[in-house]
Design an enzyme around this catalytic site. Structure first.
Site, PDB file in Angstrom:
ATOM      1  N   ASP A 226       0.818  -1.216   0.000  1.00 53.63           N
ATOM      2  CA  ASP A 226       0.000   0.000   0.000  1.00 53.63           C
ATOM      3  C   ASP A 226       0.851   1.265   0.000  1.00 53.63           C
ATOM      4  O   ASP A 226       2.056   1.220   0.262  1.00 53.63           O
ATOM      5  CB  ASP A 226      -0.881   0.016   1.252  1.00 53.63           C
ATOM      6  CG  ASP A 226      -2.141  -0.818   1.060  1.00 53.63           C
ATOM      7  OD1 ASP A 226      -2.449  -1.168  -0.092  1.00 53.63           O
ATOM      8  OD2 ASP A 226      -2.809  -1.098   2.065  1.00 53.63           O
TER       9      ASP A 226
ATOM     10  N   LYS B 253      -3.098   3.894  -3.332  1.00 53.79           N
ATOM     11  CA  LYS B 253      -3.658   5.059  -4.019  1.00 53.79           C
ATOM     12  C   LYS B 253      -2.606   6.142  -4.031  1.00 53.79           C
ATOM     13  O   LYS B 253      -2.157   6.579  -2.981  1.00 53.79           O
ATOM     14  CB  LYS B 253      -4.898   5.564  -3.284  1.00 53.79           C
ATOM     15  CG  LYS B 253      -5.997   4.559  -3.258  1.00 53.79           C
ATOM     16  CD  LYS B 253      -7.041   4.938  -2.231  1.00 53.79           C
ATOM     17  CE  LYS B 253      -7.923   3.735  -1.946  1.00 53.79           C
ATOM     18  NZ  LYS B 253      -8.615   3.838  -0.677  1.00 53.79           N
TER      19      LYS B 253
ATOM     20  N   MET C 230      -8.464   9.522   9.077  1.00 51.50           N
ATOM     21  CA  MET C 230      -9.108   9.923   7.822  1.00 51.50           C
ATOM     22  C   MET C 230     -10.124  11.041   8.065  1.00 51.50           C
ATOM     23  O   MET C 230     -11.191  11.062   7.452  1.00 51.50           O
ATOM     24  CB  MET C 230      -9.805   8.719   7.157  1.00 51.50           C
ATOM     25  CG  MET C 230      -8.840   7.629   6.753  1.00 51.50           C
ATOM     26  SD  MET C 230      -9.658   6.149   6.190  1.00 51.50           S
ATOM     27  CE  MET C 230     -10.104   5.365   7.728  1.00 51.50           C
TER      28      MET C 230
HETATM   29  C1  LIG Z   1      -7.055   3.647   5.687  1.00 52.06           C
HETATM   30  S1  LIG Z   1      -6.505   4.201   7.257  1.00 52.06           S
HETATM   31  C2  LIG Z   1      -5.464   2.876   7.691  1.00 52.06           C
HETATM   32  C3  LIG Z   1      -5.059   2.863   9.135  1.00 52.06           C
HETATM   33  C4  LIG Z   1      -4.088   1.743   9.462  1.00 52.06           C
HETATM   34  N1  LIG Z   1      -4.655   0.449   9.244  1.00 52.06           N
HETATM   35  C5  LIG Z   1      -3.555   1.838  10.893  1.00 52.06           C
HETATM   36  O1  LIG Z   1      -3.842   0.966  11.716  1.00 52.06           O
HETATM   37  O2  LIG Z   1      -2.803   2.782  11.162  1.00 52.06           O
HETATM   38  C6  LIG Z   1      -5.404   5.490   6.805  1.00 52.06           C
HETATM   39  C7  LIG Z   1      -5.398   6.620   7.809  1.00 52.06           C
HETATM   40  O3  LIG Z   1      -4.600   6.288   8.932  1.00 52.06           O
HETATM   41  C8  LIG Z   1      -3.973   7.443   9.424  1.00 52.06           C
HETATM   42  N2  LIG Z   1      -2.515   7.272   9.323  1.00 52.06           N
HETATM   43  C9  LIG Z   1      -1.864   6.180   8.907  1.00 52.06           C
HETATM   44  N3  LIG Z   1      -0.531   6.344   9.023  1.00 52.06           N
HETATM   45  C10 LIG Z   1      -0.341   7.572   9.544  1.00 52.06           C
HETATM   46  C11 LIG Z   1       0.808   8.330   9.926  1.00 52.06           C
HETATM   47  N4  LIG Z   1       2.044   7.835   9.802  1.00 52.06           N
HETATM   48  N5  LIG Z   1       0.626   9.566  10.441  1.00 52.06           N
HETATM   49  C12 LIG Z   1      -0.608  10.059  10.599  1.00 52.06           C
HETATM   50  N6  LIG Z   1      -1.730   9.407  10.256  1.00 52.06           N
HETATM   51  C13 LIG Z   1      -1.605   8.170   9.742  1.00 52.06           C
HETATM   52  C14 LIG Z   1      -4.461   8.625   8.590  1.00 52.06           C
HETATM   53  O4  LIG Z   1      -5.606   9.153   9.219  1.00 52.06           O
HETATM   54  C15 LIG Z   1      -4.804   7.929   7.295  1.00 52.06           C
HETATM   55  O5  LIG Z   1      -5.718   8.679   6.540  1.00 52.06           O
END
Ligand SMILES: C[S@@+](CC[C@H](N)C(=O)[O-])C[C@H]1O[C@@H](n2cnc3c(N)ncnc32)[C@H](O)[C@@H]1O
Length: 255
Positions: free
Chosen positions: A39, A60, A173
């Site tokens: 991803d 994406k 998100m």
């Molecule tokens: C589709 S979700 C997936 C979350 C993932 N499965 C997790 O447990 O972290 C994606 C969202 O996770 C958050 N996110 C993931 N990695 C991040 C990071 N390094 N810093 C800030 N937000 C993050 C953001 O809100 C992003 O839009």
């Protein structure tokens, strides 16, 4: 071509961004991969754990073909039948807003073995990297992790419930819905509640915005914060040793 290995798909949580925050089990499983489907939010340096695997980007990203979930599902299954060990490398934890459950159901519907190796979710690791303890004795007895964008592209109704509690609220998100989120907390007279927004947490591109429910929309504009970001709302934000001085200067009262 007949698969060298028995078809299997392993969903691995890659952690929040810092490549050292993948689990030992996850990195070992990557070493056995024949194919890795990865991803956008995973740290690319993790692909080095799978030197002999075919690597396919399915995230994406601007200027890339955007794979639909159906196409990703199909790729997992086709590659498992053709090559054997497929790893699906996903940001954070596969079961936290990661569509991990849907992918496992699809894989198992072909009688292919599916394994999930948990990862460190950004919902916990990113606040922790700023010294924010999601629960703290005497301050916060629980935390909610809520999506800002449901499958209908709406803000989760759970934000209304969480805003009425004393829980720490972590929203993923949620950047495009920030004004809506702020309006809900204001309805419950929580304008002084501390808010931290962390973009690209635990990576070298990390950006931080600090404020309160009343000020955070301006902070985001001023600091040009955007996705991917975590929104952390609650008294625990100002308890962080790293962030405390910011709130001491604001001199806000506890709600
Ligand atoms: C589709 S979700 C997936 C979350 C993932 N499965 C997790 O447990 O972290 C994606 C969202 O996770 C958050 N996110 C993931 N990695 C991040 C990071 N390094 N810093 C800030 N937000 C993050 C953001 O809100 C992003 O839009």
């Amino acid at each position: 071509m007949k698969a060298a290995n028995k078809p299997k798909v392993t969903l691995i949580g890659a952690g929040p961004g810092d490549p050292d925050l993948i689990t030992v089990k996850g990195s070992k499983a990557l070493a056995n991969a024949d194919v890795v489907l990865y991803d956008a939010l995973i740290n690319r340096s993790l692909l080095a754990y799978a030197p002999n695997a075919i690597k396919i980007f399915v995230g994406k990203r601007k200027d890339f073909h955007r794979y639909s979930q159906d196409e990703i599902n199909q790729l997992m299954v086709e590659n498992a039948f053709e090559f054997g060990n497929v790893v699906r490398l996903k940001g954070g934890d596969p079961y936290i807003f990661g569509r991990g459950a849907e992918e496992v159901e699809y894989i198992e519907s072909f009688n292919i073995e599916a394994e999930v190796i948990s990862g460190i979710s950004s919902s916990m690791a990113v606040p922790a990297s700023q010294g924010i303890s999601l629960t703290k004795r005497g301050i916060s007895e629980s935390f909610w992790v809520i999506t800002g964008t449901t499958s209908e592209r709406k803000l989760s109704k759970d934000v209304y419930l969480a805003a009425q509690s004393t829980a720490t609220v972590v929203i993923l998100m949620g950047m495009s819905k920030l004004q809506e989120i702020v309006a809900i907390f204001k309805q419950f007279e929580k304008g002084n509640l501390p808010v931290a927004i962390i973009q690209n947490g635990t990576t070298t591109n990390e950006k931080l915005g600090l404020g309160t429910i009343d000020s955070i929309v301006d902070v985001v504009k001023r600091n040009e914060l955007s996705s991917p970001a975590i929104i952390v709302i609650g008294e625990v934000v100002k308890e962080s040793a790293k962030l405390r001085s910011f709130y001491e200067e604001l001199n806000i009262e506890k709600i």
